[in-house]
Write an enzyme that holds these catalytic residues in place. Structure first.
Site, PDB file in Angstrom:
ATOM      1  N   PHE A 144       0.807  -1.275  -0.089  1.00 12.96           N
ATOM      2  CA  PHE A 144      -0.054   0.046   0.117  1.00 12.96           C
ATOM      3  C   PHE A 144       0.867   1.391  -0.022  1.00 12.96           C
ATOM      4  O   PHE A 144       1.770   1.358   0.878  1.00 12.96           O
ATOM      5  CB  PHE A 144      -0.847  -0.066   1.150  1.00 12.96           C
ATOM      6  CG  PHE A 144      -2.020   1.182   1.167  1.00 12.96           C
ATOM      7  CD1 PHE A 144      -3.216   0.904   0.475  1.00 12.96           C
ATOM      8  CD2 PHE A 144      -1.623   2.339   1.506  1.00 12.96           C
ATOM      9  CE1 PHE A 144      -4.278   1.943   0.245  1.00 12.96           C
ATOM     10  CE2 PHE A 144      -2.589   3.633   1.250  1.00 12.96           C
ATOM     11  CZ  PHE A 144      -3.836   3.298   0.577  1.00 12.96           C
ATOM     12  N   ASP A 229       9.638   2.797   1.772  1.00 13.66           N
ATOM     13  CA  ASP A 229       8.200   3.912   2.158  1.00 13.66           C
ATOM     14  C   ASP A 229       8.103   4.005   3.691  1.00 13.66           C
ATOM     15  O   ASP A 229       7.581   2.831   4.445  1.00 13.66           O
ATOM     16  CB  ASP A 229       7.148   3.358   1.235  1.00 13.66           C
ATOM     17  CG  ASP A 229       5.880   4.078   1.573  1.00 13.66           C
ATOM     18  OD1 ASP A 229       6.021   4.969   2.316  1.00 13.66           O
ATOM     19  OD2 ASP A 229       4.714   4.050   0.972  1.00 13.66           O
ATOM     20  N   LYS A 258       2.504  11.322   6.868  1.00 17.38           N
ATOM     21  CA  LYS A 258       1.708  11.366   8.172  1.00 17.38           C
ATOM     22  C   LYS A 258       2.243  12.097   9.282  1.00 17.38           C
ATOM     23  O   LYS A 258       2.127  13.230   9.351  1.00 17.38           O
ATOM     24  CB  LYS A 258       1.603   9.693   8.397  1.00 17.38           C
ATOM     25  CG  LYS A 258       0.732   8.996   7.470  1.00 17.38           C
ATOM     26  CD  LYS A 258       0.526   7.611   7.853  1.00 17.38           C
ATOM     27  CE  LYS A 258      -0.136   6.661   6.735  1.00 17.38           C
ATOM     28  NZ  LYS A 258      -1.506   6.938   6.532  1.00 17.38           N
TER      29      LYS A 258
HETATM   30  N1  PXG Z   1       2.546   4.820   1.979  1.00 16.32           N
HETATM   31  C1  PXG Z   1       2.050   3.977   3.251  1.00 16.32           C
HETATM   32  C2  PXG Z   1       3.180   2.880   3.505  1.00 16.32           C
HETATM   33  C3  PXG Z   1       0.877   4.450   3.462  1.00 16.32           C
HETATM   34  O1  PXG Z   1       0.681   3.647   4.551  1.00 16.32           O
HETATM   35  C4  PXG Z   1       0.697   6.102   1.918  1.00 16.32           C
HETATM   36  C5  PXG Z   1       1.846   5.930   1.450  1.00 16.32           C
HETATM   37  C6  PXG Z   1      -0.097   7.094   1.348  1.00 16.32           C
HETATM   38  O2  PXG Z   1      -0.250   8.151   2.082  1.00 16.32           O
HETATM   39  P1  PXG Z   1      -1.501   9.550   1.952  1.00 16.32           P
HETATM   40  O3  PXG Z   1      -0.998  10.524   2.877  1.00 16.32           O
HETATM   41  O4  PXG Z   1      -1.264   9.702   0.336  1.00 16.32           O
HETATM   42  O5  PXG Z   1      -2.650   8.671   2.272  1.00 16.32           O
HETATM   43  C7  PXG Z   1       0.028   5.443   2.905  1.00 16.32           C
HETATM   44  C8  PXG Z   1      -1.245   5.641   3.595  1.00 16.32           C
HETATM   45  C9  PXG Z   1      -6.538   5.903   3.342  1.00 16.32           C
HETATM   46  C10 PXG Z   1      -5.499   5.229   4.137  1.00 16.32           C
HETATM   47  O6  PXG Z   1      -7.447   6.171   3.717  1.00 16.32           O
HETATM   48  C11 PXG Z   1      -3.980   5.297   3.966  1.00 16.32           C
HETATM   49  C12 PXG Z   1      -3.057   4.783   4.642  1.00 16.32           C
HETATM   50  C13 PXG Z   1      -3.487   4.218   5.717  1.00 16.32           C
HETATM   51  C14 PXG Z   1      -4.875   3.787   6.216  1.00 16.32           C
HETATM   52  C15 PXG Z   1      -5.961   4.518   5.198  1.00 16.32           C
HETATM   53  O7  PXG Z   1      -6.111   5.834   1.978  1.00 16.32           O
HETATM   54  N2  PXG Z   1      -1.789   4.829   4.420  1.00 16.32           N
END
Ligand code: PXG
Length: 402
Positions: A144, A229, A258
């Site tokens: 992810f 990441d 984050k």
């Molecule tokens: N890399 C990792 C490892 C992540 O967990 C992202 C990139 C993307 O980050 P942004 O700020 O673009 O969301 C994540 C995001 C959701 C959601 O609602 C996203 C994450 C965890 C839980 C829910 O899209 N991680």
């Protein structure tokens, strides 16, 4: 209006006017401080999700709020057409904390990952000498990395991926943790290997010991960039600045997001080697808000909190305690517990209840947490959590799975 009525009226409005791209727990939060949140009916809960690690320092940490307030009163946005007095300091301080040479500032996690992909491809063409449009990036199954069209192109999660094509080519997926598969996938056109050091959304999956050391050796041998990441795993969540630090391995590029914005504003970055980020020349990449003074001021305060090591230590010690307590539930409604530091993926016994049922039972006991993939709960309390609060949450979980 009844207590329950207040919550319901907010949820009804959300459902009528907001796009239905989430299925939140039925709780409507209106205030928070530290590890605790309060809903519109005045009920208090412990936050055991921390905005998926965006709230590592808890809600409204005083040092972070003060930095944001002070910056609000001075300067909010310049655009990158001009310099501002926070940008260079933020980059310098973040590079020093992370032991890296250069910082590319963006806003969201997905943008940081997109930026790392663009930089890796550009490096492959301009430095490594890969032929026109032939660069490949190796990624892991069950990854992810965000929601943009390029990133979901290499997602194998149907919900994240399906019906968003046509997709971006140039990605090769290998099973996470399988070094032989990575080795077999590397070729002369490989620009980079992009992976989460611990897969968050997949359910807090820790790879076999030695996997990333093997990936590093392969990258050195084949002139391939290693990209970690750390958007969810980084910034003290596992007890170290980077989760990859546990493997005693350094990546060429890291993505951060984050918690870098302290739960106040979206701040993300790619940090790493200057000769790699150096492929970007003026006009070739950017963002209106990337590196704006508000982001830099809050980011600097976050780096300040991390520079004492206090949060890393809390995560190590209290994380050890959390895992010890959770492991005590294995065989009693819990099938397996994974993770590191204050981060746990808890598989609920299939014979017990679903993840959603357990999340609802926890909510009723004053603990907020969210399931992923039906039967896995991920626990990621803010790093300001106390031992007693961990006991409260684990006792509630024991009750919930019974
Ligand atoms: N890399 C990792 C490892 C992540 O967990 C992202 C990139 C993307 O980050 P942004 O700020 O673009 O969301 C994540 C995001 C959701 C959601 O609602 C996203 C994450 C965890 C839980 C829910 O899209 N991680």
């Amino acid at each position: 209006m009844t207590e329950q009525g207040r919550t319901t009226s907010f949820i009804t409005r959300d459902e009528k006017w907001g796009a239905h791209n989430y299925h939140p727990l039925p709780v409507v939060i209106s205030e928070a401080e530290g590890a605790s949140v309060t809903d519109v009916d005045g009920n208090q809960y412990l936050d055991f999700l921390s905005g998926y690690s965006a709230l590592n320092f808890g809600h409204r940490h005083p040092a972070l709020v003060a930095a944001a307030r002070e910056q609000l009163d001075r300067l909010t946005l310049t655009s990158r057409a001009f310099h501002n007095d926070q940008f260079g300091l933020f980059c310098e301080e973040l590079a020093e904390l992370t032991g890296t040479e250069m910082v590319l500032t963006m806003n969201t996690g997905a943008e940081a990952v997109e930026s790392a992909i663009k930089v890796a491809r550009k490096w492959a063409y301009e430095v490594k000498g890969v032929g026109f449009d032939a660069a490949e990036i190796i990624v892991a199954s069950n990854n992810f990395h965000g929601r943009t069209t390029t990133i979901v192109s290499f997602s194998d999660d149907a919900a994240a991926h399906d019906n968003y094509g046509p997709f971006t080519p140039g990605f090769i997926t290998v099973p996470f943790g399988d070094l032989d598969a990575v080795r077999a996938a590397v070729g002369p056109n490989t620009a980079a290997i992009l992976m989460e050091p611990i897969q968050g959304e997949a359910g807090v999956i820790v790879p076999p010991a030695g996997f990333f050391a093997g990936v590093r050796a392969l990258c050195d041998e084949q002139n391939v960039l290693m990209i970690s990441d750390e958007i969810q795993s980084g910034l003290a969540r596992t007890g170290t600045v980077f989760a990859l630090d546990h493997d005693e391995v350094r990546a060429d590029l890291y993505t951060l997001g984050k918690a870098l914005g302290g739960g106040i504003i979206p701040v993300s970055a790619v940090v790493g080697r200057a000769d790699v980020l150096g492929v970007l020349k003026p006009g070739q990449h950017g963002s209106t808000f990337g590196g704006y003074p508000m982001a830099c001021a809050v980011g600097r305060a976050v780096v300040g909190l991390l520079s004492t090591g206090e949060f890393q230590q809390r995560s190590t010690e209290l994380g050890g305690y959390l895992h010890e307590r959770l492991n005590g539930l294995v065989g009693k409604g819990i099938a397996e517990v994974r993770g590191r530091g204050l981060w746990a993926g808890v598989d609920i016994d299939p014979a017990a209840r679903t993840g959603r049922e357990v999340s609802m039972s926890l909510r009723d006991q004053g603990i907020l947490c969210k399931e992923t993939h039906q039967r896995t709960l991920r626990m990621a309390p803010p790093l300001v959590i106390t031992r007693d609060e961990i006991d409260h949450a684990v006792d509630a979980l024991a009750e919930a799975v019974n």
